[in-house]
Design a protein around this motif. Structure first.
Motif, PDB file in Angstrom:
ATOM      1  N   ASN A  11       1.297   2.529  -3.999  1.00 45.36           N
ATOM      2  CA  ASN A  11       0.472   3.723  -3.627  1.00 45.36           C
ATOM      3  C   ASN A  11       0.103   3.531  -2.286  1.00 45.36           C
ATOM      4  O   ASN A  11      -0.909   2.744  -1.818  1.00 45.36           O
ATOM      5  CB  ASN A  11      -0.807   3.514  -4.640  1.00 45.36           C
ATOM      6  CG  ASN A  11      -1.743   4.485  -4.692  1.00 45.36           C
ATOM      7  OD1 ASN A  11      -1.823   5.138  -3.616  1.00 45.36           O
ATOM      8  ND2 ASN A  11      -2.200   4.909  -5.790  1.00 45.36           N
ATOM      9  N   SER A  12       0.498   4.436  -1.392  1.00 46.32           N
ATOM     10  CA  SER A  12       0.187   4.560  -0.083  1.00 46.32           C
ATOM     11  C   SER A  12      -1.186   4.632   0.385  1.00 46.32           C
ATOM     12  O   SER A  12      -1.741   4.235   1.410  1.00 46.32           O
ATOM     13  CB  SER A  12       1.047   5.641   0.692  1.00 46.32           C
ATOM     14  OG  SER A  12       0.824   6.620   0.325  1.00 46.32           O
ATOM     15  N   TYR A  13      -2.090   5.477  -0.610  1.00 45.56           N
ATOM     16  CA  TYR A  13      -3.409   5.737  -0.454  1.00 45.56           C
ATOM     17  C   TYR A  13      -4.232   4.501  -0.626  1.00 45.56           C
ATOM     18  O   TYR A  13      -5.108   4.003   0.241  1.00 45.56           O
ATOM     19  CB  TYR A  13      -3.941   6.790  -1.375  1.00 45.56           C
ATOM     20  CG  TYR A  13      -5.444   7.022  -1.205  1.00 45.56           C
ATOM     21  CD1 TYR A  13      -5.971   7.730  -0.037  1.00 45.56           C
ATOM     22  CD2 TYR A  13      -6.358   6.366  -2.114  1.00 45.56           C
ATOM     23  CE1 TYR A  13      -7.389   7.777  -0.029  1.00 45.56           C
ATOM     24  CE2 TYR A  13      -7.611   6.528  -2.041  1.00 45.56           C
ATOM     25  CZ  TYR A  13      -8.089   7.381  -0.765  1.00 45.56           C
ATOM     26  OH  TYR A  13      -9.522   7.401  -0.694  1.00 45.56           O
ATOM     27  N   VAL A  14      -3.767   3.641  -1.396  1.00 45.25           N
ATOM     28  CA  VAL A  14      -4.569   2.439  -1.919  1.00 45.25           C
ATOM     29  C   VAL A  14      -4.377   1.550  -0.595  1.00 45.25           C
ATOM     30  O   VAL A  14      -5.262   0.634  -0.299  1.00 45.25           O
ATOM     31  CB  VAL A  14      -3.987   1.705  -3.170  1.00 45.25           C
ATOM     32  CG1 VAL A  14      -4.841   0.511  -3.362  1.00 45.25           C
ATOM     33  CG2 VAL A  14      -4.743   2.743  -4.164  1.00 45.25           C
ATOM     34  N   SER A  30      -3.844   2.205   2.288  1.00 46.52           N
ATOM     35  CA  SER A  30      -4.243   2.733   3.549  1.00 46.52           C
ATOM     36  C   SER A  30      -5.575   2.176   3.620  1.00 46.52           C
ATOM     37  O   SER A  30      -6.303   2.194   4.700  1.00 46.52           O
ATOM     38  CB  SER A  30      -4.029   4.185   3.723  1.00 46.52           C
ATOM     39  OG  SER A  30      -4.725   4.760   2.733  1.00 46.52           O
ATOM     40  N   GLN A  31      -6.363   1.964   2.528  1.00 40.45           N
ATOM     41  CA  GLN A  31      -7.682   1.715   2.440  1.00 40.45           C
ATOM     42  C   GLN A  31      -8.171   0.330   3.290  1.00 40.45           C
ATOM     43  O   GLN A  31      -9.297   0.200   3.816  1.00 40.45           O
ATOM     44  CB  GLN A  31      -8.294   1.537   1.046  1.00 40.45           C
ATOM     45  CG  GLN A  31      -8.279   3.030   0.514  1.00 40.45           C
ATOM     46  CD  GLN A  31      -8.789   4.157   1.242  1.00 40.45           C
ATOM     47  OE1 GLN A  31     -10.016   4.052   1.357  1.00 40.45           O
ATOM     48  NE2 GLN A  31      -8.026   5.107   1.667  1.00 40.45           N
ATOM     49  N   SER A  32      -7.387  -0.673   3.106  1.00 40.97           N
ATOM     50  CA  SER A  32      -7.507  -1.893   3.744  1.00 40.97           C
ATOM     51  C   SER A  32      -6.606  -2.198   5.028  1.00 40.97           C
ATOM     52  O   SER A  32      -6.626  -3.271   5.397  1.00 40.97           O
ATOM     53  CB  SER A  32      -7.398  -3.124   2.744  1.00 40.97           C
ATOM     54  OG  SER A  32      -6.296  -3.108   2.104  1.00 40.97           O
ATOM     55  N   ASP A  58      -6.544  -1.284   8.264  1.00 44.14           N
ATOM     56  CA  ASP A  58      -7.124  -1.782   9.375  1.00 44.14           C
ATOM     57  C   ASP A  58      -7.696  -3.054   9.475  1.00 44.14           C
ATOM     58  O   ASP A  58      -7.633  -3.751  10.397  1.00 44.14           O
ATOM     59  CB  ASP A  58      -8.154  -0.770  10.254  1.00 44.14           C
ATOM     60  CG  ASP A  58      -7.519   0.447  10.508  1.00 44.14           C
ATOM     61  OD1 ASP A  58      -6.396   0.588  10.983  1.00 44.14           O
ATOM     62  OD2 ASP A  58      -8.301   1.513  10.435  1.00 44.14           O
ATOM     63  N   LYS A  59      -8.250  -3.213   8.260  1.00 41.71           N
ATOM     64  CA  LYS A  59      -8.992  -4.731   8.279  1.00 41.71           C
ATOM     65  C   LYS A  59      -7.918  -5.842   8.199  1.00 41.71           C
ATOM     66  O   LYS A  59      -8.042  -6.831   8.851  1.00 41.71           O
ATOM     67  CB  LYS A  59      -9.724  -4.800   6.941  1.00 41.71           C
ATOM     68  CG  LYS A  59     -10.451  -6.088   6.601  1.00 41.71           C
ATOM     69  CD  LYS A  59     -11.160  -6.099   5.248  1.00 41.71           C
ATOM     70  CE  LYS A  59     -10.489  -5.997   4.290  1.00 41.71           C
ATOM     71  NZ  LYS A  59     -10.549  -6.675   3.205  1.00 41.71           N
TER      72      LYS A  59
END
Length: 150
Positions: free
Chosen positions: A43-46, A48-50, A52-53
């Motif tokens: 799931n690319s959306y999930v 992408s949420q982390s 940068d961190k």
């Protein structure tokens, strides 16, 4: 004697040309679908949420990673400021970029300054997809391009 071009001749020419074009497109589409190695993440959306961190934590490790193949062994060097780093390697897959048919799951052995694993590699470009964990628990993931020369 000069033959006259009729509507049926023109239709036949167009039908032959478009048949060739459609046939080539079908062959290319089949090869594209059957050579696709798969998804990087479910799931690319999930993911992408982390992103940068996770990237910032990985960059903060300051590791330099390189890999090379000599003979039938792959040598993986991980260092920080010139000193060898020995993380826990959770997963290492060695294979081609465009196909999973030749993928090899590697079991590395640390030799004091580098990790070494046996591989079967022909000439060309290969990828080492590495997932390692630092002593502080930070996950390090990287795709390392390995060029194998004849």
């Amino acid at each position: 004697m000069v033959r006259q071009i009729t509507g049926w001749h023109v239709f036949g020419g167009f039908a032959a040309a478009f048949s060739i074009i459609i046939g080539v497109n079908l062959v290319l589409a089949y090869n594209a679908v059957h050579s696709f190695p798969g998804l990087e993440v479910k799931n690319s959306y999930v993911a992408s949420q982390s992103f940068d961190k996770d990237r910032d934590a990985q960059v903060a490790l300051g590791w330099s990673v390189s890999a090379s193949v000599k003979g039938d062994s792959l040598r993986l060097l991980i260092d920080k400021d010139g000193a060898a780093v020995v993380p826990v390697i959770e997963q290492a897959t060695f294979g081609r970029a465009t196909s999973v048919a030749q993928d090899q799951e590697l079991a590395f052995l640390h030799t004091g300054d580098a990790f070494v694993a046996p591989v079967h590699a022909g000439t060309g470009n290969w990828n080492l997809r590495l997932k390692a964990r630092a002593a502080n628990g930070t996950v390090f993931q990287q795709r390392i391009v390995v060029r194998v020369l004849p």
